[in-house]
Design a protein around this motif. Structure first.
Motif, PDB file in Angstrom:
ATOM      1  N   THR A  52       0.697  -1.126  -0.020  1.00  0.00           N
ATOM      2  CA  THR A  52       0.145  -0.161  -0.149  1.00  0.00           C
ATOM      3  C   THR A  52       0.891   1.244  -0.035  1.00  0.00           C
ATOM      4  O   THR A  52       1.972   1.409   0.542  1.00  0.00           O
ATOM      5  N   TRP A  53       0.454   2.185  -0.602  1.00  0.00           N
ATOM      6  CA  TRP A  53       1.045   3.501  -0.694  1.00  0.00           C
ATOM      7  C   TRP A  53       0.488   4.450   0.311  1.00  0.00           C
ATOM      8  O   TRP A  53      -0.768   4.375   0.395  1.00  0.00           O
ATOM      9  N   VAL A  54       1.257   5.059   1.102  1.00  0.00           N
ATOM     10  CA  VAL A  54       0.899   5.962   2.194  1.00  0.00           C
ATOM     11  C   VAL A  54       1.509   7.326   1.911  1.00  0.00           C
ATOM     12  O   VAL A  54       2.576   7.304   1.834  1.00  0.00           O
ATOM     13  N   TYR A  55       0.519   8.411   2.029  1.00  0.00           N
ATOM     14  CA  TYR A  55       0.885   9.784   1.878  1.00  0.00           C
ATOM     15  C   TYR A  55       0.438  10.566   3.019  1.00  0.00           C
ATOM     16  O   TYR A  55      -0.508  10.245   3.618  1.00  0.00           O
ATOM     17  N   SER A  56       1.348  11.499   3.497  1.00  0.00           N
ATOM     18  CA  SER A  56       1.228  12.266   4.543  1.00  0.00           C
ATOM     19  C   SER A  56       0.821  13.633   4.125  1.00  0.00           C
ATOM     20  O   SER A  56       1.291  14.245   3.218  1.00  0.00           O
ATOM     21  N   ALA A  57      -0.596  13.896   4.201  1.00  0.00           N
ATOM     22  CA  ALA A  57      -1.192  15.238   4.004  1.00  0.00           C
ATOM     23  C   ALA A  57      -0.310  16.336   4.531  1.00  0.00           C
ATOM     24  O   ALA A  57      -0.119  17.343   3.892  1.00  0.00           O
ATOM     25  N   GLY A  58       0.188  16.149   5.760  1.00  0.00           N
ATOM     26  CA  GLY A  58       0.634  17.034   6.539  1.00  0.00           C
ATOM     27  C   GLY A  58       2.044  17.506   6.012  1.00  0.00           C
ATOM     28  O   GLY A  58       2.602  18.747   5.888  1.00  0.00           O
ATOM     29  N   ALA A  59       2.727  16.509   5.559  1.00  0.00           N
ATOM     30  CA  ALA A  59       4.022  16.846   4.945  1.00  0.00           C
ATOM     31  C   ALA A  59       3.830  17.535   3.421  1.00  0.00           C
ATOM     32  O   ALA A  59       4.558  18.316   3.010  1.00  0.00           O
ATOM     33  N   LEU A  60       2.827  17.256   2.959  1.00  0.00           N
ATOM     34  CA  LEU A  60       2.618  17.790   1.608  1.00  0.00           C
ATOM     35  C   LEU A  60       2.211  19.075   1.802  1.00  0.00           C
ATOM     36  O   LEU A  60       2.939  20.170   1.037  1.00  0.00           O
ATOM     37  N   ARG A  61       1.506  19.441   2.766  1.00  0.00           N
ATOM     38  CA  ARG A  61       1.160  21.023   3.026  1.00  0.00           C
ATOM     39  C   ARG A  61       2.339  21.613   3.492  1.00  0.00           C
ATOM     40  O   ARG A  61       2.623  23.017   3.160  1.00  0.00           O
ATOM     41  N   ARG A  62       3.287  21.217   4.271  1.00  0.00           N
ATOM     42  CA  ARG A  62       4.682  21.708   4.865  1.00  0.00           C
ATOM     43  C   ARG A  62       5.493  22.243   3.706  1.00  0.00           C
ATOM     44  O   ARG A  62       6.173  23.220   3.591  1.00  0.00           O
ATOM     45  N   ARG A  63       5.731  21.153   2.753  1.00  0.00           N
ATOM     46  CA  ARG A  63       6.509  21.384   1.747  1.00  0.00           C
ATOM     47  C   ARG A  63       6.264  22.469   0.740  1.00  0.00           C
ATOM     48  O   ARG A  63       6.871  23.053   0.308  1.00  0.00           O
TER      49      ARG A  63
END
Length: 450
Positions: A52-63
């Protein structure tokens, strides 16, 4: 050109603690093991399965915010158009749209994904060296904000289509600055032998021609020199200096230039290699293009989406060979192809709390596909991991799921997004039966076809 980071390295690999510390969206808990934001990966594995691919929305926003702050801090009037090819998930696109990013697309499919995620047509740039007439018609019908032209031939085609539809296409001319970005040969785009853009010396005459062609409104110039650029700002500065000279010449000839498209390509540290910060790129733009006083556009992909994503996998079995230990995962090169294609290095972390502090020894991490190239790492320091143990392959949010295939008739993995203490499946795992969808037997083989 520097060699790509290999699957193995003579230098000591970063420790598990160092890998986690360099990625703020990851943390380790004695009982829960490895977490993305506040969600244990073991919980995702239990409820969704693996791989499963897992993405962090918080990390996307911070970057996204960090890049915006760097550009603003350099005094630039800049817009960011995320390179959709890095990760086409609607959820990822929606998060970035909420952060004020537009989109850079290279196909009709990416254009539709950006629109479905809520990105306005006016905030989309359509790039690519081989846009079809059908794609250009769709772009014109949608009212796409900018189409980057890569040749005189493409300009003529678009002009005819736009005039025939009664539309005006806002276009930028992509130039090839013949600058070596010192990245992997397969992802460099700004050298003279690459297929992208027009020769710099031909640009002034072609740009003037764009002002004369019906249905076209030239609004700027564009450049993109490659992906995963980590060798410093010299290549960027060289390309942007040439672009600045071209813009000055165009303005001196009375030609309209409203903004400058700087492309993307800023690299990330997959291991512990030095990688430039967005402030360095902003400084290079400000130093070379800033004096022109024109708005600029950026098209980052990997820098935004790479670190926030990982591939969660299970150990199928641990196999002891004559002189090496193999960890066979349920993920394979059909899921994450970068190691097989580029000899790319990805951090690999055990997920279990006890496994994160257990003794380690060298292991080759491989998948089940029937090719030796289906190898994620060689000689990686990992604990003994029995069947069912979980591992996370890091920095897989860009050029991961988008490059997946169903080779060996392996279904596409599920995708999950995490935000805070919650997670949701954003793409269902493909069913094995779906792999046969669309196939037909001809009548002479007993099928119903003609």
């Amino acid at each position: 050109m520097p060699a790509p980071l290999p699957l193995t390295s003579a230098d000591p690999d970063p420790s598990f603690a160092e890998l986690i510390a360099a990625r703020p969206h990851l943390s380790a808990h004695a009982m829960d093991g490895l977490l993305v934001e506040e969600v244990p990966l073991a919980r995702i594995a239990r409820e969704v399965g693996t791989p499963t691919w897992v993405y962090s929305a918080g990390a996307l926003r911070r970057r996204a915010r960090a890049l915006q702050a760097a550009l603003s801090g350099a005094g630039l009037h800049a817009s960011i158009h995320y390179a959709v090819k890095a990760n086409t998930s609607l959820a990822v696109l929606r998060v970035l749209a909420e952060e004020g990013l537009g989109a850079d697309v290279v196909s009709e499919g990416e254009m539709l994904a950006a629109r479905a995620a809520g990105i306005a047509a006016a905030d989309i740039v359509f790039s690519g060296v081989g846009k079809t007439e059908a794609e250009l018609r769709r772009a014109l019908a949608e009212g796409i904000g900018q189409i980057n032209l890569e040749s005189a031939e493409e300009a003529a085609t678009l002009s005819a289509l736009a005039a025939g539809m009664g539309r005006t296409a806002r276009v930028a001319l992509r130039v090839n600055p013949d600058v070596d970005a010192r990245t992997h040969a397969k992802i460099t785009t700004g050298k003279s032998e690459n297929k992208f853009g027009v020769v710099l010396d031909d640009a002034p005459a072609l740009y003037r021609r764009l002002t004369e062609l019906p249905g076209l409104e030239p609004v700027g110039v564009a450049v993109h020199i490659g992906s995963q650029i980590t060798s410093g700002m010299a290549a960027y500065r060289g390309a942007y200096a040439k672009l600045a000279d071209l813009v000055r010449a165009l303005l001196a000839d009375g030609l309209p230039v409203r903004h400058i498209d700087c492309g993307g390509g800023l690299g990330i540290p997959y291991r512990d290699e030095p990688a430039p910060l967005p402030e360095a790129l902003a400084g290079a733009i400000a130093a070379t293009l800033g004096p022109l006083g024109l708005p600029v556009m950026l098209e980052p992909g990997r820098w935004i989406a790479g670190p926030p994503g990982l591939l969660l996998a299970s150990v199928v079995l641990q196999k002891q060979g004559r002189d090496r230990r193999f960890l066979v995962l349920d993920a394979a090169m059909n899921d994450l192809v970068r190691p097989a294609m580029y000899d790319a290095w990805h951090g690999i972390l055990p997920v279990g709390g006890a496994d994160l502090v257990a003794p380690v020894s060298p292991a080759d991490v491989v998948g089940p596909v029937c090719e030796t190239g289906d190898t994620f790492a060689r000689g990686r320091a990992l604990p003994s991991l029995q069947s069912g143990a979980l591992v996370a392959l890091l920095d897989a949010g860009a050029y991961g799921a988008v490059m997946s295939s169903t080779y060996n008739m392996r279904p596409l993995a599920a995708e999950v997004m995490v935000e805070g203490n919650r997670f949701a499946v954003i793409r269902e795992r493909q069913a094995a039966e779906a792999l046969l969808a669309g196939q037909r037997l001809p009548a002479w083989l007993g099928g119903g076809g003609s």
